[in-house]
Write a protein that holds these residues in place. Structure first.
Motif, PDB file in Angstrom:
ATOM      1  N   LYS A 187     -16.388  18.150 -43.504  1.00  8.17           N
ATOM      2  CA  LYS A 187     -15.432  18.657 -42.515  1.00  8.17           C
ATOM      3  C   LYS A 187     -14.685  17.497 -41.871  1.00  8.17           C
ATOM      4  CE  LYS A 187     -18.769  19.241 -38.724  1.00  8.17           C
ATOM      5  NZ  LYS A 187     -19.304  20.189 -37.754  1.00  8.17           N
ATOM      6  N   ASP A 188     -13.547  17.814 -41.284  1.00  9.20           N
ATOM      7  CA  ASP A 188     -12.735  16.793 -40.629  1.00  9.20           C
ATOM      8  C   ASP A 188     -13.525  16.086 -39.536  1.00  9.20           C
ATOM      9  OD1 ASP A 188     -10.670  17.641 -42.218  1.00  9.20           O
ATOM     10  OD2 ASP A 188      -9.470  18.473 -40.577  1.00  9.20           O
ATOM     11  N   VAL A 189     -13.272  14.788 -39.391  1.00 11.13           N
ATOM     12  CA  VAL A 189     -13.804  14.017 -38.283  1.00 11.13           C
ATOM     13  C   VAL A 189     -12.738  13.998 -37.198  1.00 11.13           C
ATOM     14  CG1 VAL A 189     -14.253  11.642 -37.532  1.00 11.13           C
ATOM     15  CG2 VAL A 189     -15.401  12.535 -39.556  1.00 11.13           C
ATOM     16  N   ILE A 190     -13.151  14.249 -35.964  1.00 14.37           N
ATOM     17  CA  ILE A 190     -12.253  14.111 -34.825  1.00 14.37           C
ATOM     18  C   ILE A 190     -12.878  13.054 -33.915  1.00 14.37           C
ATOM     19  CG2 ILE A 190     -11.182  15.209 -32.824  1.00 14.37           C
ATOM     20  CD1 ILE A 190     -11.245  17.836 -34.403  1.00 14.37           C
ATOM     21  N   VAL A 207     -21.720   7.223 -37.471  1.00 11.67           N
ATOM     22  CA  VAL A 207     -21.540   7.799 -36.145  1.00 11.67           C
ATOM     23  C   VAL A 207     -21.553   9.314 -36.314  1.00 11.67           C
ATOM     24  CG1 VAL A 207     -20.107   7.864 -34.072  1.00 11.67           C
ATOM     25  CG2 VAL A 207     -20.104   5.821 -35.520  1.00 11.67           C
ATOM     26  N   HIS A 208     -22.451   9.965 -35.586  1.00 12.22           N
ATOM     27  CA  HIS A 208     -22.626  11.412 -35.687  1.00 12.22           C
ATOM     28  C   HIS A 208     -21.895  12.117 -34.551  1.00 12.22           C
ATOM     29  CE1 HIS A 208     -25.772  10.742 -38.685  1.00 12.22           C
ATOM     30  NE2 HIS A 208     -26.155   9.738 -37.919  1.00 12.22           N
ATOM     31  N   GLU A 209     -21.664  13.393 -34.749  1.00  9.11           N
ATOM     32  CA  GLU A 209     -21.002  14.229 -33.753  1.00  9.11           C
ATOM     33  C   GLU A 209     -21.657  14.057 -32.383  1.00  9.11           C
ATOM     34  OE1 GLU A 209     -20.496  18.954 -33.708  1.00  9.11           O
ATOM     35  OE2 GLU A 209     -19.638  17.968 -35.470  1.00  9.11           O
ATOM     36  N   GLY A 210     -20.828  13.812 -31.366  1.00 15.18           N
ATOM     37  CA  GLY A 210     -21.323  13.661 -30.008  1.00 15.18           C
ATOM     38  C   GLY A 210     -21.733  12.251 -29.637  1.00 15.18           C
ATOM     39  N   ASN A 239     -12.279  -1.749 -27.995  1.00 15.94           N
ATOM     40  CA  ASN A 239     -12.103  -0.311 -27.996  1.00 15.94           C
ATOM     41  C   ASN A 239     -13.427   0.380 -28.219  1.00 15.94           C
ATOM     42  OD1 ASN A 239     -11.978   0.660 -31.156  1.00 15.94           O
ATOM     43  ND2 ASN A 239     -11.248  -1.431 -30.892  1.00 15.94           N
ATOM     44  N   TYR A 240     -13.509   1.580 -27.706  1.00 19.28           N
ATOM     45  CA  TYR A 240     -14.705   2.395 -27.870  1.00 19.28           C
ATOM     46  C   TYR A 240     -14.282   3.852 -27.858  1.00 19.28           C
ATOM     47  CZ  TYR A 240     -14.428   3.357 -22.884  1.00 19.28           C
ATOM     48  OH  TYR A 240     -13.996   3.766 -21.654  1.00 19.28           O
ATOM     49  N   GLY A 241     -15.168   4.721 -28.279  1.00 16.27           N
ATOM     50  CA  GLY A 241     -14.792   6.125 -28.311  1.00 16.27           C
ATOM     51  C   GLY A 241     -15.968   7.044 -28.470  1.00 16.27           C
ATOM     52  N   ILE A 242     -15.639   8.300 -28.672  1.00 15.32           N
ATOM     53  CA  ILE A 242     -16.631   9.354 -28.858  1.00 15.32           C
ATOM     54  C   ILE A 242     -16.201  10.208 -30.039  1.00 15.32           C
ATOM     55  CG2 ILE A 242     -15.511  10.837 -27.142  1.00 15.32           C
ATOM     56  CD1 ILE A 242     -19.217  10.832 -27.376  1.00 15.32           C
ATOM     57  N   LEU A 243     -17.146  10.443 -30.942  1.00 22.96           N
ATOM     58  CA  LEU A 243     -16.874  11.283 -32.098  1.00 22.96           C
ATOM     59  C   LEU A 243     -17.216  12.715 -31.697  1.00 22.96           C
ATOM     60  CD1 LEU A 243     -17.231  10.349 -35.663  1.00 22.96           C
ATOM     61  CD2 LEU A 243     -18.180  12.533 -35.025  1.00 22.96           C
ATOM     62  N   VAL A 244     -16.242  13.597 -31.707  1.00 20.81           N
ATOM     63  CA  VAL A 244     -16.466  14.964 -31.234  1.00 20.81           C
ATOM     64  C   VAL A 244     -16.696  15.968 -32.354  1.00 20.81           C
ATOM     65  CG1 VAL A 244     -15.270  14.595 -29.051  1.00 20.81           C
ATOM     66  CG2 VAL A 244     -13.993  15.456 -31.005  1.00 20.81           C
ATOM     67  N   GLN A 245     -16.402  15.574 -33.585  1.00 19.98           N
ATOM     68  CA  GLN A 245     -16.646  16.467 -34.719  1.00 19.98           C
ATOM     69  C   GLN A 245     -16.881  15.641 -35.970  1.00 19.98           C
ATOM     70  OE1 GLN A 245     -14.149  20.074 -35.471  1.00 19.98           O
ATOM     71  NE2 GLN A 245     -13.711  19.046 -37.399  1.00 19.98           N
ATOM     72  N   GLY A 246     -17.849  16.067 -36.784  1.00 18.87           N
ATOM     73  CA  GLY A 246     -18.079  15.443 -38.080  1.00 18.87           C
ATOM     74  C   GLY A 246     -18.987  14.235 -38.024  1.00 18.87           C
ATOM     75  N   GLU A 247     -18.840  13.402 -39.042  1.00 19.55           N
ATOM     76  CA  GLU A 247     -19.662  12.204 -39.194  1.00 19.55           C
ATOM     77  C   GLU A 247     -18.793  11.130 -39.826  1.00 19.55           C
ATOM     78  OE1 GLU A 247     -23.944  12.579 -40.456  1.00 19.55           O
ATOM     79  OE2 GLU A 247     -23.091  11.599 -42.230  1.00 19.55           O
ATOM     80  N   LEU A 248     -18.747   9.946 -39.193  1.00 22.44           N
ATOM     81  CA  LEU A 248     -17.899   8.851 -39.662  1.00 22.44           C
ATOM     82  C   LEU A 248     -18.768   7.657 -40.016  1.00 22.44           C
ATOM     83  CD1 LEU A 248     -14.989   7.732 -40.036  1.00 22.44           C
ATOM     84  CD2 LEU A 248     -15.162   6.893 -37.687  1.00 22.44           C
ATOM     85  N   THR A 249     -18.533   7.083 -41.191  1.00 22.51           N
ATOM     86  CA  THR A 249     -19.240   5.870 -41.608  1.00 22.51           C
ATOM     87  C   THR A 249     -18.288   4.697 -41.466  1.00 22.51           C
ATOM     88  OG1 THR A 249     -20.538   7.151 -43.191  1.00 22.51           O
ATOM     89  CG2 THR A 249     -20.499   4.760 -43.483  1.00 22.51           C
ATOM     90  N   ILE A 250     -18.729   3.679 -40.721  1.00 21.48           N
ATOM     91  CA  ILE A 250     -17.941   2.456 -40.531  1.00 21.48           C
ATOM     92  C   ILE A 250     -18.613   1.366 -41.347  1.00 21.48           C
ATOM     93  CG2 ILE A 250     -16.961   0.829 -38.885  1.00 21.48           C
ATOM     94  CD1 ILE A 250     -17.489   2.998 -36.723  1.00 21.48           C
TER      95      ILE A 250
END
Length: 161
Positions: free
Chosen positions: A135-138, A113-116, A92-103
């Protein structure tokens, strides 16, 4: 899932109709909505990622044999939220469109992973995600699966802080 598919079909139809409308002259002589500058605009395509490795540098597995099932999922992670430990049996793969996610991998390795930005998830390796931001991560993720195969397998027995 039906709502997502309907949304994709509607968006495709609207985009196609818009493209056709901009490529033709307006049917009335008094309309200023369509001008020649739109005809000069081009579709811009930007490749976000092309890889055969997950974010931790590990090679992705070979494809499954048999009929694939493609799955798209939108995730919303509220600020401060953590996912439980899990692994993905499918690519699986994706795109983070809002926020910042730490895996975070079970070994402690981290990827922010940063926005965009795109991300290619680990396959078969235990990890979890955290929204450490305000803020929420999308996040939109796309899975190459097969019928009745889980997208993720949870590991509630792992407790790490």
């Amino acid at each position: 899932m039906k709502k997502m598919m309907k949304w994709v079909l509607d968006a495709t139809f609207i985009c196609g109709m818009s493209t056709m409308a901009y490529g033709q002259n307006c049917c009335c002589c008094c309309c200023k909505q369509h001008d020649n500058s739109n005809a000069a605009q081009k579709v811009v395509s930007t490749e976000l990622i092309r890889t055969s490795q997950s974010w931790d540098g590990v090679e992705l597995p070979d494809y499954f044999k048999g009929r694939p099932e493609l799955v798209a999922v939108k995730y919303v992670f509220p600020a401060g939220q953590k996912l439980g430990w899990h692994h993905h049996p499918v690519m699986n793969y994706g795109i983070l469109v809002q926020g910042e996610l730490t895996i975070i991998g079970l070994d402690g390795k981290e990827k922010v992973v940063h926005e965009g930005e795109p991300v290619v998830e680990m396959v078969g390796t235990i990890h979890h995600g955290e929204n450490r931001g305000s803020k929420d991560v999308i996040l939109y993720m796309f899975y190459l699966s097969q019928k009745d195969m889980p997208l993720a397998v949870q590991h509630p027995e792992i407790i790490k802080e």
